[in-house]
Motif scaffolding. Structure first.
Motif, PDB file in Angstrom:
ATOM      1  N   MET A  83     -10.350  22.680   3.672  1.00  0.00           N
ATOM      2  CA  MET A  83     -11.520  22.946   2.641  1.00  0.00           C
ATOM      3  C   MET A  83     -12.641  21.951   2.405  1.00  0.00           C
ATOM      4  O   MET A  83     -13.731  21.994   2.525  1.00  0.00           O
ATOM      5  CB  MET A  83     -11.305  23.520   1.347  1.00  0.00           C
ATOM      6  CG  MET A  83     -10.498  24.969   1.541  1.00  0.00           C
ATOM      7  SD  MET A  83      -9.838  25.220  -0.198  1.00  0.00           S
ATOM      8  CE  MET A  83     -11.455  26.048  -1.067  1.00  0.00           C
ATOM      9  N   ILE A  84     -12.126  20.509   2.317  1.00  0.00           N
ATOM     10  CA  ILE A  84     -12.968  19.518   2.294  1.00  0.00           C
ATOM     11  C   ILE A  84     -13.464  19.164   3.477  1.00  0.00           C
ATOM     12  O   ILE A  84     -14.896  18.948   3.587  1.00  0.00           O
ATOM     13  CB  ILE A  84     -11.893  18.157   2.136  1.00  0.00           C
ATOM     14  CG1 ILE A  84     -11.501  18.166   0.515  1.00  0.00           C
ATOM     15  CG2 ILE A  84     -12.908  17.086   2.149  1.00  0.00           C
ATOM     16  CD1 ILE A  84     -10.349  16.915   0.297  1.00  0.00           C
ATOM     17  N   SER A  85     -13.092  19.413   4.816  1.00  0.00           N
ATOM     18  CA  SER A  85     -13.848  19.226   5.972  1.00  0.00           C
ATOM     19  C   SER A  85     -14.755  20.468   6.362  1.00  0.00           C
ATOM     20  O   SER A  85     -15.909  20.039   6.964  1.00  0.00           O
ATOM     21  CB  SER A  85     -12.741  19.259   7.097  1.00  0.00           C
ATOM     22  OG  SER A  85     -12.414  20.416   7.495  1.00  0.00           O
ATOM     23  N   GLU A  86     -14.792  21.607   5.533  1.00  0.00           N
ATOM     24  CA  GLU A  86     -15.522  22.569   5.678  1.00  0.00           C
ATOM     25  C   GLU A  86     -16.693  22.476   4.390  1.00  0.00           C
ATOM     26  O   GLU A  86     -17.426  23.371   4.499  1.00  0.00           O
ATOM     27  CB  GLU A  86     -14.715  23.906   5.474  1.00  0.00           C
ATOM     28  CG  GLU A  86     -14.167  24.052   6.846  1.00  0.00           C
ATOM     29  CD  GLU A  86     -12.954  25.240   6.519  1.00  0.00           C
ATOM     30  OE1 GLU A  86     -12.771  25.771   5.179  1.00  0.00           O
ATOM     31  OE2 GLU A  86     -12.269  25.627   7.418  1.00  0.00           O
ATOM     32  N   GLY A  87     -16.519  21.232   3.477  1.00  0.00           N
ATOM     33  CA  GLY A  87     -17.621  21.264   2.558  1.00  0.00           C
ATOM     34  C   GLY A  87     -17.443  22.382   1.556  1.00  0.00           C
ATOM     35  O   GLY A  87     -18.458  22.588   0.721  1.00  0.00           O
ATOM     36  N   LYS A  88     -16.128  22.675   1.228  1.00  0.00           N
ATOM     37  CA  LYS A  88     -15.758  23.782   0.136  1.00  0.00           C
ATOM     38  C   LYS A  88     -15.482  22.943  -1.151  1.00  0.00           C
ATOM     39  O   LYS A  88     -14.899  23.601  -2.044  1.00  0.00           O
ATOM     40  CB  LYS A  88     -14.894  24.868   0.608  1.00  0.00           C
ATOM     41  CG  LYS A  88     -15.570  25.741   1.829  1.00  0.00           C
ATOM     42  CD  LYS A  88     -14.668  26.604   2.384  1.00  0.00           C
ATOM     43  CE  LYS A  88     -15.302  27.574   3.369  1.00  0.00           C
ATOM     44  NZ  LYS A  88     -14.432  28.538   3.857  1.00  0.00           N
ATOM     45  N   ILE A  89     -15.020  21.780  -1.107  1.00  0.00           N
ATOM     46  CA  ILE A  89     -14.356  21.012  -2.178  1.00  0.00           C
ATOM     47  C   ILE A  89     -15.472  19.878  -2.562  1.00  0.00           C
ATOM     48  O   ILE A  89     -15.927  19.046  -1.623  1.00  0.00           O
ATOM     49  CB  ILE A  89     -13.126  20.501  -1.893  1.00  0.00           C
ATOM     50  CG1 ILE A  89     -11.966  21.472  -1.596  1.00  0.00           C
ATOM     51  CG2 ILE A  89     -12.704  19.414  -3.003  1.00  0.00           C
ATOM     52  CD1 ILE A  89     -11.654  22.585  -2.707  1.00  0.00           C
ATOM     53  N   ASP A  90     -15.851  19.785  -3.958  1.00  0.00           N
ATOM     54  CA  ASP A  90     -16.899  18.679  -4.249  1.00  0.00           C
ATOM     55  C   ASP A  90     -15.976  17.535  -4.659  1.00  0.00           C
ATOM     56  O   ASP A  90     -16.664  16.314  -4.718  1.00  0.00           O
ATOM     57  CB  ASP A  90     -17.586  19.164  -5.181  1.00  0.00           C
ATOM     58  CG  ASP A  90     -18.619  20.437  -4.674  1.00  0.00           C
ATOM     59  OD1 ASP A  90     -19.168  20.079  -3.732  1.00  0.00           O
ATOM     60  OD2 ASP A  90     -18.524  21.617  -5.405  1.00  0.00           O
ATOM     61  N   VAL A  91     -14.957  17.790  -5.495  1.00  0.00           N
ATOM     62  CA  VAL A  91     -14.089  16.871  -6.153  1.00  0.00           C
ATOM     63  C   VAL A  91     -12.893  17.034  -6.022  1.00  0.00           C
ATOM     64  O   VAL A  91     -12.196  18.118  -5.978  1.00  0.00           O
ATOM     65  CB  VAL A  91     -14.560  16.629  -7.879  1.00  0.00           C
ATOM     66  CG1 VAL A  91     -13.540  15.812  -8.598  1.00  0.00           C
ATOM     67  CG2 VAL A  91     -16.000  16.419  -8.111  1.00  0.00           C
TER      68      VAL A  91
END
Length: 157
Positions: A83-91
């Motif tokens: 999800m981080i690599s897909e831009g779906k997590i901000d923090v």
């Protein structure tokens, strides 16, 4: 990064109580955002939030379900990394236990590596988490500097 953040919350077993207390003490801030968590942690956080909402219904507490991944050792850390690599997590708020070896240590390391690689604000303990959510950037829109990976992705092999 929009005003409403997607916040991943993770805690190793010995740190779950501390994370729950952090979420409880900061529910008024965190309730304005979307929480994503590994399985066990997510279940505990969701249960605690539901109890607070029931206790303080007249004070405007809202309930937003926690988006639960699998348990960390069963792939949840890797799901969050994706999800981080897909831009779906901000923090990322990850209370990890420095005193206890983890059977899925490579997954933990990979998750933390991706958070650094994609320049995701990350808190690994209570003090850092408190600083992070009290930042003026936390409640507003924020333009996170993104790394240009083109030299890597377009390299000649």
């Amino acid at each position: 990064m929009s005003k409403v953040k997607n916040i991943a919350v993770v805690a190793h077993d010995n740190c779950k109580k501390e994370l729950l207390d952090f979420v409880d003490c900061n529910h008024n801030i965190l309730s304005r955002h979307n929480l994503v968590a590994t399985g066990t942690t997510g279940g505990l956080v969701e249960k605690m939030i539901m109890e607070r909402v029931e206790q303080k219904a007249d004070e405007g507490y809202e309930f937003k379900p926690v988006n639960r991944m699998k348990s960390g050792p069963l792939g949840g850390d890797q799901q969050l990394g994706a999800m981080i690599s897909e831009g779906k997590i901000d923090v990322l708020i990850f209370f990890w236990d420095p005193m206890q070896p983890q059977p899925h240590d490579v997954d933990v390391k990979a998750l933390l590596r991706l958070a650094v690689l994609y320049n995701i604000p990350t808190a690994s303990n209570r003090s850092t988490a408190e600083f992070l959510i009290s930042s003026p950037f936390f409640e507003g829109e924020f333009q996170r500097k993104e790394t240009d990976f083109s030299s890597y992705t377009q390299r000649k092999l």
